[in-house]
Write an enzyme that holds these catalytic residues in place. Structure first.
Site, PDB file in Angstrom:
ATOM      1  N   GLY A  50       9.689  -0.451   4.638  1.00  0.00           N
ATOM      2  CA  GLY A  50       9.695   0.597   3.616  1.00  0.00           C
ATOM      3  C   GLY A  50       8.512   1.540   3.688  1.00  0.00           C
ATOM      4  CG  ASP A  89      -0.785  -0.229   7.933  1.00  0.00           C
ATOM      5  OD1 ASP A  89      -1.618   0.625   8.280  1.00  0.00           O
ATOM      6  OD2 ASP A  89       0.431   0.005   7.804  1.00  0.00           O
ATOM      7  CE  LYS A 139       0.882   1.429   4.410  1.00  0.00           C
ATOM      8  NZ  LYS A 139       1.628   2.647   4.718  1.00  0.00           N
ATOM      9  CG  MET A 142       5.855   0.607   0.309  1.00  0.00           C
ATOM     10  SD  MET A 142       6.300   0.200  -1.375  1.00  0.00           S
ATOM     11  CE  MET A 142       4.818   0.668  -2.268  1.00  0.00           C
TER      12      MET A 142
HETATM   13  P1  ATP Z   1       4.227  -0.382   8.298  1.00  0.00           P
HETATM   14  O1  ATP Z   1       3.076  -1.327   8.178  1.00  0.00           O
HETATM   15  O2  ATP Z   1       4.444   0.003   9.719  1.00  0.00           O
HETATM   16  O3  ATP Z   1       4.233   0.739   7.309  1.00  0.00           O
HETATM   17  P2  ATP Z   1       6.625  -1.193   6.977  1.00  0.00           P
HETATM   18  O4  ATP Z   1       6.047  -1.468   5.656  1.00  0.00           O
HETATM   19  O5  ATP Z   1       7.417   0.064   7.126  1.00  0.00           O
HETATM   20  O6  ATP Z   1       5.493  -1.256   8.060  1.00  0.00           O
HETATM   21  P3  ATP Z   1       7.377  -3.935   7.251  1.00  0.00           P
HETATM   22  O7  ATP Z   1       7.984  -4.368   5.958  1.00  0.00           O
HETATM   23  O8  ATP Z   1       6.003  -4.399   7.540  1.00  0.00           O
HETATM   24  O9  ATP Z   1       7.515  -2.368   7.415  1.00  0.00           O
HETATM   25  O10 ATP Z   1       8.393  -4.408   8.406  1.00  0.00           O
HETATM   26  C1  ATP Z   1       8.571  -3.773   9.642  1.00  0.00           C
HETATM   27  C2  ATP Z   1       9.394  -4.706  10.540  1.00  0.00           C
HETATM   28  O11 ATP Z   1       8.572  -5.816  10.896  1.00  0.00           O
HETATM   29  C3  ATP Z   1      10.610  -5.285   9.851  1.00  0.00           C
HETATM   30  O12 ATP Z   1      11.751  -4.552  10.166  1.00  0.00           O
HETATM   31  C4  ATP Z   1      10.679  -6.717  10.335  1.00  0.00           C
HETATM   32  O13 ATP Z   1      11.671  -6.869  11.337  1.00  0.00           O
HETATM   33  C5  ATP Z   1       9.326  -7.014  10.979  1.00  0.00           C
HETATM   34  N1  ATP Z   1       8.524  -8.056  10.304  1.00  0.00           N
HETATM   35  C6  ATP Z   1       7.759  -8.958  10.918  1.00  0.00           C
HETATM   36  N2  ATP Z   1       7.121  -9.748  10.040  1.00  0.00           N
HETATM   37  C7  ATP Z   1       7.468  -9.335   8.805  1.00  0.00           C
HETATM   38  C8  ATP Z   1       7.122  -9.752   7.491  1.00  0.00           C
HETATM   39  N3  ATP Z   1       6.284 -10.765   7.267  1.00  0.00           N
HETATM   40  N4  ATP Z   1       7.650  -9.074   6.458  1.00  0.00           N
HETATM   41  C9  ATP Z   1       8.474  -8.028   6.688  1.00  0.00           C
HETATM   42  N5  ATP Z   1       8.865  -7.617   7.912  1.00  0.00           N
HETATM   43  C10 ATP Z   1       8.362  -8.243   8.980  1.00  0.00           C
END
Ligand code: ATP
Length: 307
Positions: free
Chosen positions: A103, A142, A16, A105
């Protein structure tokens, strides 16, 4: 008598971006009230669920940063649905990541949503998205949106979702950054930057009107993200990336959620290809992708792609 092992189920789930993200003051529970417009774009993770030894394997984008243990959000989804269904969590998960990790997303949330949809099919629970939504909301802010996809207005912590009709596809260049950003730390930085000042009002109506109108030029004028200043404060190079995307021909650029990924809105698929090619040569990000939205949320697919 031997019971037949059901065939694996594979689910594809999108990333997203937030077309609008207004962050309210900190609540007593430490979270912030949000008004956001989620938009699902064509960067995907794939999650396969198989009956067998409990475990998790991760392939693809940023794999070294993803926990392959019970702290993975997808595994928490397994445990939560197993509890509800009164079953053992005897499944192997395989995550193929195309969504950048940390990231902004919502890749982890996407995997959790995909796991709920996959397990519901594997265990023949036949739960609808609306029935899975309360479990999704418990797992993370999310996760609910990743079940539905499309474009949606999110309130609360982002877990209360109302679909937004968008008749026209939008075309994006997505600039992936070298490292990640911790979402709680970005919210903390926003609180620090705000100090005692009240949040500046960021109305959502212009974004909703622009989406309904379908003119990307109008939407470009109304994109906005309260977390952007905090993400740029933590990763100052993002300022250069945001400028470079617009110089490369995009209508506007925005930090995606808590960043550091940046999303650039373009007038057409061709314009996005051209802007992506130019941006890729400028050295202001790790890599670029082109994407379109809105796309549907977590869906069972027939054949898993090779890892
Ligand atoms: P947000 O939903 O807060 O925007 P984001 O997209 O910035 O999150 P994610 O890729 O969801 O970040 O990952 C955030 C942290 O969650 C990572 O640094 C990782 O250690 C942990 N994590 C736990 N499960 C997963 C997964 N299935 N995929 C990616 N990261 C995960």
């Amino acid at each position: 008598m031997l019971s037949a092992v059901p065939p694996p189920v594979t689910v594809r789930v999108p990333a997203k971006i937030n077309l609008h993200l207004a962050v309210g003051p900190v609540r007593e529970d430490g979270f912030h009230d949000l008004v956001t417009v989620f938009h699902a774009v064509s960067l995907f993770d794939e999650v396969s669920v198989t009956q067998g030894e409990p475990g998790i394997e991760v392939f693809g984008e940023g794999v070294s940063e993803v926990p392959a243990d019970e702290t993975n959000l997808a595994w928490r989804a397994v445990q939560r649905l197993a509890e509800q269904a009164g079953r053992d969590p005897d499944v192997t998960l395989v995550l193929r990541k195309g969504i950048p990790v940390a990231g902004g997303m919502a890749g982890g949330s996407a995997d959790a949503a995909a796991t709920l949809v996959g397990l519901s099919a594997l265990w023949k629970l036949d739960l609808t998205r609306d029935e899975l939504a309360p479990i999704a909301a418990e797992l993370g802010s999310d996760v609910t949106f990743a079940l539905y996809g499309g474009t949606a207005l999110g309130t609360g912590r982002g877990e209360r979702i109302v679909p937004v009709l968008s008749r026209h596809p939008l075309h994006w260049v997505i600039a992936l950054h070298r490292g990640g950003l911790s979402t709680p730390r970005v919210f903390g930085e926003l609180d620090r930057l705000r100090g005692d000042a009240e949040p500046v009002d960021r109305p959502v109506e212009p974004v909703l009107e622009a989406i309904a109108g379908g003119d990307p030029r109008q939407l470009a004028l109304s994109l906005g993200n309260d977390l952007q200043a905090a993400a740029v404060s933590m990763v100052p190079e993002l300022r250069r990336t945001l400028r470079a995307g617009v110089d490369a021909g995009a209508l506007a650029g925005i930090v995606s959620g808590s960043g550091p990924t940046c999303a650039f809105l373009c007038t057409s698929a061709e314009a996005a290809m051209e802007a992506a090619a130019e941006l890729a040569g400028l050295g202001v990000c790790r890599t670029v992708r082109v994407a379109h939205g809105p796309v549907p949320g977590a869906r069972v697919v027939e054949e898993p792609a090779p890892p």
